[in-house]
Design a protein around this motif. Structure first.
Motif, PDB file in Angstrom:
ATOM      1  N   ALA A  71       0.825  -1.210   0.000  1.00  0.00           N
ATOM      2  CA  ALA A  71       0.000   0.000   0.000  1.00  0.00           C
ATOM      3  C   ALA A  71       0.856   1.255   0.000  1.00  0.00           C
ATOM      4  O   ALA A  71       0.545   2.240  -0.672  1.00  0.00           O
ATOM      5  CB  ALA A  71      -0.934  -0.009   1.201  1.00  0.00           C
ATOM      6  N   ARG A  72       1.978   1.220   0.742  1.00  0.00           N
ATOM      7  CA  ARG A  72       2.853   2.396   0.807  1.00  0.00           C
ATOM      8  C   ARG A  72       3.554   2.652  -0.513  1.00  0.00           C
ATOM      9  O   ARG A  72       3.918   3.796  -0.820  1.00  0.00           O
ATOM     10  CB  ARG A  72       3.905   2.205   1.907  1.00  0.00           C
ATOM     11  N   GLU A  73       3.772   1.612  -1.314  1.00  0.00           N
ATOM     12  CA  GLU A  73       4.572   1.770  -2.527  1.00  0.00           C
ATOM     13  C   GLU A  73       3.752   1.959  -3.798  1.00  0.00           C
ATOM     14  O   GLU A  73       4.310   2.257  -4.847  1.00  0.00           O
ATOM     15  CB  GLU A  73       5.505   0.563  -2.690  1.00  0.00           C
ATOM     16  N   LEU A  74       2.450   1.762  -3.735  1.00  0.00           N
ATOM     17  CA  LEU A  74       1.633   1.948  -4.929  1.00  0.00           C
ATOM     18  C   LEU A  74       1.462   3.432  -5.219  1.00  0.00           C
ATOM     19  O   LEU A  74       1.042   4.202  -4.350  1.00  0.00           O
ATOM     20  CB  LEU A  74       0.257   1.294  -4.752  1.00  0.00           C
ATOM     21  N   ALA A  75       1.769   3.822  -6.452  1.00  0.00           N
ATOM     22  CA  ALA A  75       1.668   5.230  -6.836  1.00  0.00           C
ATOM     23  C   ALA A  75       0.254   5.526  -7.311  1.00  0.00           C
ATOM     24  O   ALA A  75       0.020   5.916  -8.454  1.00  0.00           O
ATOM     25  CB  ALA A  75       2.688   5.544  -7.930  1.00  0.00           C
ATOM     26  N   MET A  76      -0.701   5.333  -6.405  1.00  0.00           N
ATOM     27  CA  MET A  76      -2.099   5.574  -6.730  1.00  0.00           C
ATOM     28  C   MET A  76      -2.770   6.284  -5.567  1.00  0.00           C
ATOM     29  O   MET A  76      -2.373   6.109  -4.411  1.00  0.00           O
ATOM     30  CB  MET A  76      -2.824   4.255  -7.021  1.00  0.00           C
ATOM     31  N   GLU A  77      -3.793   7.060  -5.877  1.00  0.00           N
ATOM     32  CA  GLU A  77      -4.513   7.786  -4.844  1.00  0.00           C
ATOM     33  C   GLU A  77      -5.469   6.846  -4.117  1.00  0.00           C
ATOM     34  O   GLU A  77      -6.254   6.145  -4.758  1.00  0.00           O
ATOM     35  CB  GLU A  77      -5.299   8.941  -5.464  1.00  0.00           C
ATOM     36  N   PRO A  78      -5.454   6.823  -2.784  1.00  0.00           N
ATOM     37  CA  PRO A  78      -6.342   5.923  -2.050  1.00  0.00           C
ATOM     38  C   PRO A  78      -7.809   6.305  -2.237  1.00  0.00           C
ATOM     39  O   PRO A  78      -8.142   7.451  -2.525  1.00  0.00           O
ATOM     40  CB  PRO A  78      -5.916   6.107  -0.586  1.00  0.00           C
ATOM     41  N   ALA A  79      -8.663   5.322  -2.075  1.00  0.00           N
ATOM     42  CA  ALA A  79     -10.106   5.527  -2.143  1.00  0.00           C
ATOM     43  C   ALA A  79     -10.738   4.970  -0.874  1.00  0.00           C
ATOM     44  O   ALA A  79     -10.120   4.236  -0.120  1.00  0.00           O
ATOM     45  CB  ALA A  79     -10.690   4.829  -3.371  1.00  0.00           C
ATOM     46  N   GLN A  80     -11.978   5.325  -0.637  1.00  0.00           N
ATOM     47  CA  GLN A  80     -12.740   4.786   0.481  1.00  0.00           C
ATOM     48  C   GLN A  80     -14.079   4.303  -0.041  1.00  0.00           C
ATOM     49  O   GLN A  80     -14.630   4.886  -0.965  1.00  0.00           O
ATOM     50  CB  GLN A  80     -12.963   5.869   1.551  1.00  0.00           C
ATOM     51  N   PRO A  81     -14.639   3.246   0.539  1.00  0.00           N
ATOM     52  CA  PRO A  81     -14.122   2.490   1.674  1.00  0.00           C
ATOM     53  C   PRO A  81     -13.264   1.327   1.225  1.00  0.00           C
ATOM     54  O   PRO A  81     -13.300   0.937   0.066  1.00  0.00           O
ATOM     55  CB  PRO A  81     -15.407   1.964   2.324  1.00  0.00           C
ATOM     56  N   CYS A  82     -12.494   0.740   2.176  1.00  0.00           N
ATOM     57  CA  CYS A  82     -11.789  -0.516   1.922  1.00  0.00           C
ATOM     58  C   CYS A  82     -12.761  -1.675   2.103  1.00  0.00           C
ATOM     59  O   CYS A  82     -13.825  -1.533   2.698  1.00  0.00           O
ATOM     60  CB  CYS A  82     -10.652  -0.709   2.930  1.00  0.00           C
ATOM     61  N   ALA A  83     -12.353  -2.835   1.591  1.00  0.00           N
ATOM     62  CA  ALA A  83     -13.063  -4.059   1.948  1.00  0.00           C
ATOM     63  C   ALA A  83     -12.830  -4.343   3.432  1.00  0.00           C
ATOM     64  O   ALA A  83     -11.848  -3.891   4.021  1.00  0.00           O
ATOM     65  CB  ALA A  83     -12.554  -5.217   1.101  1.00  0.00           C
TER      66      ALA A  83
END
Length: 257
Positions: A71-83
């Protein structure tokens, strides 16, 4: 943060097939299980769990993961909610973007700590401390480290773009003999995948890298070598904080300024 709206608990067959393919084609073949619009998968070779979802046939698509290092290394913007039970989720605009992201998660999952260390410990469990056995441990460890770096860096020198396997070297930032533990020796953040010329210069302290990933040439490097390395055309290395900490050590202890 991107707000998502997972509305499908039961996907149409074609869409469900695409979501399963995104997981199955990239090593996540245990499953599926479905809850609250998410379809869950695990892998026999990679740690953690992923979940995939879609807001409709044309997207957007969503990917949720449990692996904090990935998760720390993915160059993507987080979204909500998680599973449920996951730590991060990401929104992808297209099916192709989802497939690429799942592949990236798998690749990171099998190369990041602590899987290379665990493999090394399994393969050397029966070896003792004779000179021959110590040499064998080093051989095994360096082989595992190289394989992990090849996976992490996508079989490509990030500076030159060279993909010829015979020309790629697993370069320790803190050298094997100067590491304080096997965990440090087998950590992909203590390595760079470099073409042979760059590896030789880096290993000898004639090249190092700053915190932005740009190369710094030693004053001892000849003009001919600088030209051959094409230092002025080098693209910055994509570095994590773990890389930067070890490169600071390299600049202090190995670089020939």
């Amino acid at each position: 943060m991107i707000e998502t709206n997972l509305r499908l608990d039961n996907y149409p067959f074609a869409l469900a097939s695409e979501l399963r393919d995104a997981a199955n084609e990239h090593g996540f073949r245990i499953g599926p299980e479905q809850a609250s619009g998410w379809i869950f998968f695990r892998s026999a070779s990679a740690p953690g769990e992923i979940a995939v979802a879609a807001a409709g046939n044309d997207g957007p698509f969503f990917l949720s993961i449990t692996h904090s290092g990935v998760a720390r290394e993915l160059a993507m913007e987080p979204a909500q909610p998680c599973a449920k039970g996951h730590i991060a989720a990401f929104a992808l605009p297209t099916r192709d973007a989802l497939f690429e992201a799942v592949g990236e998660v798998y690749r990171k999952s099998i190369s990041l700590p602590t899987l290379p260390l665990e493999q090394f410990e399994r393969e050397t469990a029966t070896l003792g401390n004779t000179e021959i056995e110590r040499i064998e441990k080093v051989r095994i460890g360096q082989g595992i480290f190289r394989k992990a770096l090849l996976i992490y860096w996508k079989d490509t020198c990030p500076i030159t773009g060279i993909t010829d396997n015979a020309l790629l070297r697993a370069s320790h930032i803190i050298p094997w003999a100067r590491c304080q533990s096997d965990a440090e020796r087998l950590d992909v953040h203590n390595g760079l995948l470099l073409s042979s010329l760059w590896d030789a210069a880096f290993d000898d302290g004639l090249i190092t890298f700053d915190d932005e990933g740009l190369p710094i040439a030693s004053s001892e490097l000849t003009d001919a070598a600088i030209t051959a390395l094409q230092i002025g055309n080098a693209v910055p290395l994509p570095l994590t904080p773990e890389h930067r900490a070890r490169l600071a050590w390299h600049r202090t202890h190995l670089w020939r300024g």
